[in-house]
Design an enzyme around this catalytic site. Structure first.
Site, PDB file in Angstrom:
ATOM      1  N   ARG A  45       0.883  -1.145  -0.173  1.00  0.00           N
ATOM      2  CA  ARG A  45      -0.134  -0.254   0.089  1.00  0.00           C
ATOM      3  C   ARG A  45       0.931   1.278   0.107  1.00  0.00           C
ATOM      4  NH1 ARG A  45      -3.130  -3.247   3.631  1.00  0.00           N
ATOM      5  NH2 ARG A  45      -2.267  -2.260   5.522  1.00  0.00           N
ATOM      6  N   LYS A 136     -12.277  14.631   5.178  1.00  0.00           N
ATOM      7  CA  LYS A 136     -13.560  14.151   4.275  1.00  0.00           C
ATOM      8  C   LYS A 136     -14.373  13.029   5.257  1.00  0.00           C
ATOM      9  CE  LYS A 136     -13.755  10.130   1.570  1.00  0.00           C
ATOM     10  NZ  LYS A 136     -13.670   9.424   0.559  1.00  0.00           N
ATOM     11  N   GLU A 178     -19.347  15.084   1.883  1.00  0.00           N
ATOM     12  CA  GLU A 178     -19.490  14.038   0.911  1.00  0.00           C
ATOM     13  C   GLU A 178     -20.962  13.165   1.014  1.00  0.00           C
ATOM     14  OE1 GLU A 178     -16.438  11.049  -0.124  1.00  0.00           O
ATOM     15  OE2 GLU A 178     -17.707  10.620  -1.896  1.00  0.00           O
ATOM     16  N   LYS A 223     -18.641  17.481  -1.925  1.00  0.00           N
ATOM     17  CA  LYS A 223     -18.194  16.678  -2.868  1.00  0.00           C
ATOM     18  C   LYS A 223     -19.607  15.454  -3.156  1.00  0.00           C
ATOM     19  CE  LYS A 223     -14.949  12.631  -3.174  1.00  0.00           C
ATOM     20  NZ  LYS A 223     -13.488  12.348  -3.120  1.00  0.00           N
TER      21      LYS A 223
HETATM   22  P1  13P Z   1     -14.212   7.716  -6.198  1.00  0.00           P
HETATM   23  O1  13P Z   1     -13.760   8.835  -7.302  1.00  0.00           O
HETATM   24  O2  13P Z   1     -13.672   6.579  -6.520  1.00  0.00           O
HETATM   25  O3  13P Z   1     -15.729   7.659  -6.219  1.00  0.00           O
HETATM   26  O4  13P Z   1     -13.587   7.943  -4.950  1.00  0.00           O
HETATM   27  C1  13P Z   1     -13.868   9.297  -4.335  1.00  0.00           C
HETATM   28  C2  13P Z   1     -14.063   9.253  -2.803  1.00  0.00           C
HETATM   29  O5  13P Z   1     -13.512   9.779  -2.052  1.00  0.00           O
HETATM   30  C3  13P Z   1     -15.325   8.404  -2.302  1.00  0.00           C
HETATM   31  O6  13P Z   1     -15.203   8.185  -0.919  1.00  0.00           O
END
Ligand code: 13P
Length: 342
Positions: A45, A136, A178, A223
């Site tokens: 990773r 986030k 998000e 987001k």
């Molecule tokens: P994706 O663009 O793969 O959807 O991932 C963005 C993300 O941070 C999802 O929580």
């Protein structure tokens, strides 16, 4: 060092730059590594993310910040320096995923609530010390043609997002909010108009909750998903996705919000780029529109790398290409010709 929330938010959306979402949980990255037949060890990773972060030119020109997982923000590279030092060296901001994942929501079959509020104030303080300046939290909203999502699940997720955002701002950290209406969900056969209605309702509830929690709109980023038909019923043209997404955002997102950074899950790499570019070509818009892509920035790079040292350069080349294409899209200047010229 940049300390005001508004300055941090603006740096993240500066002129065509966008965010690399590299905060996959060990479970999620295991699935991605399985596809390239690579074991998900801490070292693999780290090597993978070190490859991405040390793609110097792309990181400097196209990527403003990187969302990290708890493991990554504490990880060291082979010479003993921190992985985040690589980001500092290219002028990229460190972000941190602070939610603890989505869990089944009691009494709401088929829906989830995102956990992680308990102890969050203390964790944010530590992440700030570790250099994080943005964060986030992802709420997952299920969608089908008729029943889901329920108003109850939307409101409970909106409430959690608002409490997270207020705690972030208190800690000097810009929250990325998000609320993801699944674009790759199961059964994924809903229409684009159904996605519009659900996304609109979700964003209305989220902004109502943020207002109530006294979150400063100038010091946050949204987001969202795009407004698009389900993955198993994809018919809408690029123009229709762009128009309906913009319409939905203009109805719900206050102009005080500096930027909207889309997620990509459920779209192909090129779809995610084309949709973003189409929206930006329809400006001027009240907020900056750019990317915070995980899959659409990484899929090609991960496949090209395949876990092999000798493939680092080709992996970086693939990442660099997608980062540049999305940078052009954030400026509304992407085209098929640009895609092929690379
Ligand atoms: P994706 O663009 O793969 O959807 O991932 C963005 C993300 O941070 C999802 O929580």
């Amino acid at each position: 060092m940049m300390e005001r929330l508004e300055d941090i938010a603006h740096a993240l959306i500066a002129e065509g730059k966008g965010i690399l979402a590299a905060d996959e949980s060990p479970n999620t990255i295991k699935k991605r590594f399985n596809a390239i037949r690579l074991e998900s060890t801490e070292e693999n990773r780290r090597n993978y993310r070190e490859m991405l972060f040390s793609t110097k030119e792309a990181m400097r020109k196209y990527i403003s910040g990187v969302i990290l997982h708890d493991e990554t923000i504490r990880q060291k590279v082979s010479d003993g320096s921190m992985l985040t030092d690589i980001l500092k060296a290219v002028g990229s901001l460190s972000g941190i995923k602070v939610d603890l994942g989505s869990k089944l929501l009691a009494a709401f079959p088929g829906e989830t609530i995102t956990e992680g509020l308990d102890g969050l104030r203390g964790r944010l303080r530590e992440y700030y010390e570790l250099g994080a300046r943005f964060a986030k939290w992802r709420a997952v909203i299920a969608i089908d043609r008729t029943h889901l999502p329920t108003r109850g699940a939307i409101r409970q997720n909106a409430h959690a997002l608002a409490r997270y955002a207020a705690l972030c701002q208190e800690a000097g950290i810009v929250p990325i909010i998000e609320p993801e209406v699944l674009m790759d969900g199961n059964p994924g056969n809903h229409s684009i108009d159904r996605c519009y209605d659900v996304t609109r309702c979700v964003l209305e509830q989220v902004f109502a909750a943020l207002g109530e929690a006294r979150v400063k709109f100038k010091g946050m980023l949204l987001k969202p998903n795009m407004v698009i038909d389900g993955e198993n019923a994809r018919h809408a043209s690029v123009e229709e996705v762009a128009e309906k997404t913009l319409h939905c955002l203009k109805e719900t997102v206050p102009a005080a919000v500096p930027g909207i950074v889309f997620l990509s899950g459920g779209q192909s790499d090129e779809e995610a780029t084309a949709h973003l570019s189409a929206m930006n070509s329809l400006g001027p818009l009240p907020w900056a529109l750019t990317f915070s892509y995980g899959r659409a920035l990484q899929a090609a790079a991960m496949a090209a790398w395949g876990g092999k040292k000798e493939n680092i350069a080709v992996g970086q080349h693939a990442f660099s290409h997608r980062a540049r294409m999305n940078y052009l899209a954030a400026l509304g200047k992407w085209s098929q010709q640009q895609e092929k010229a690379a």
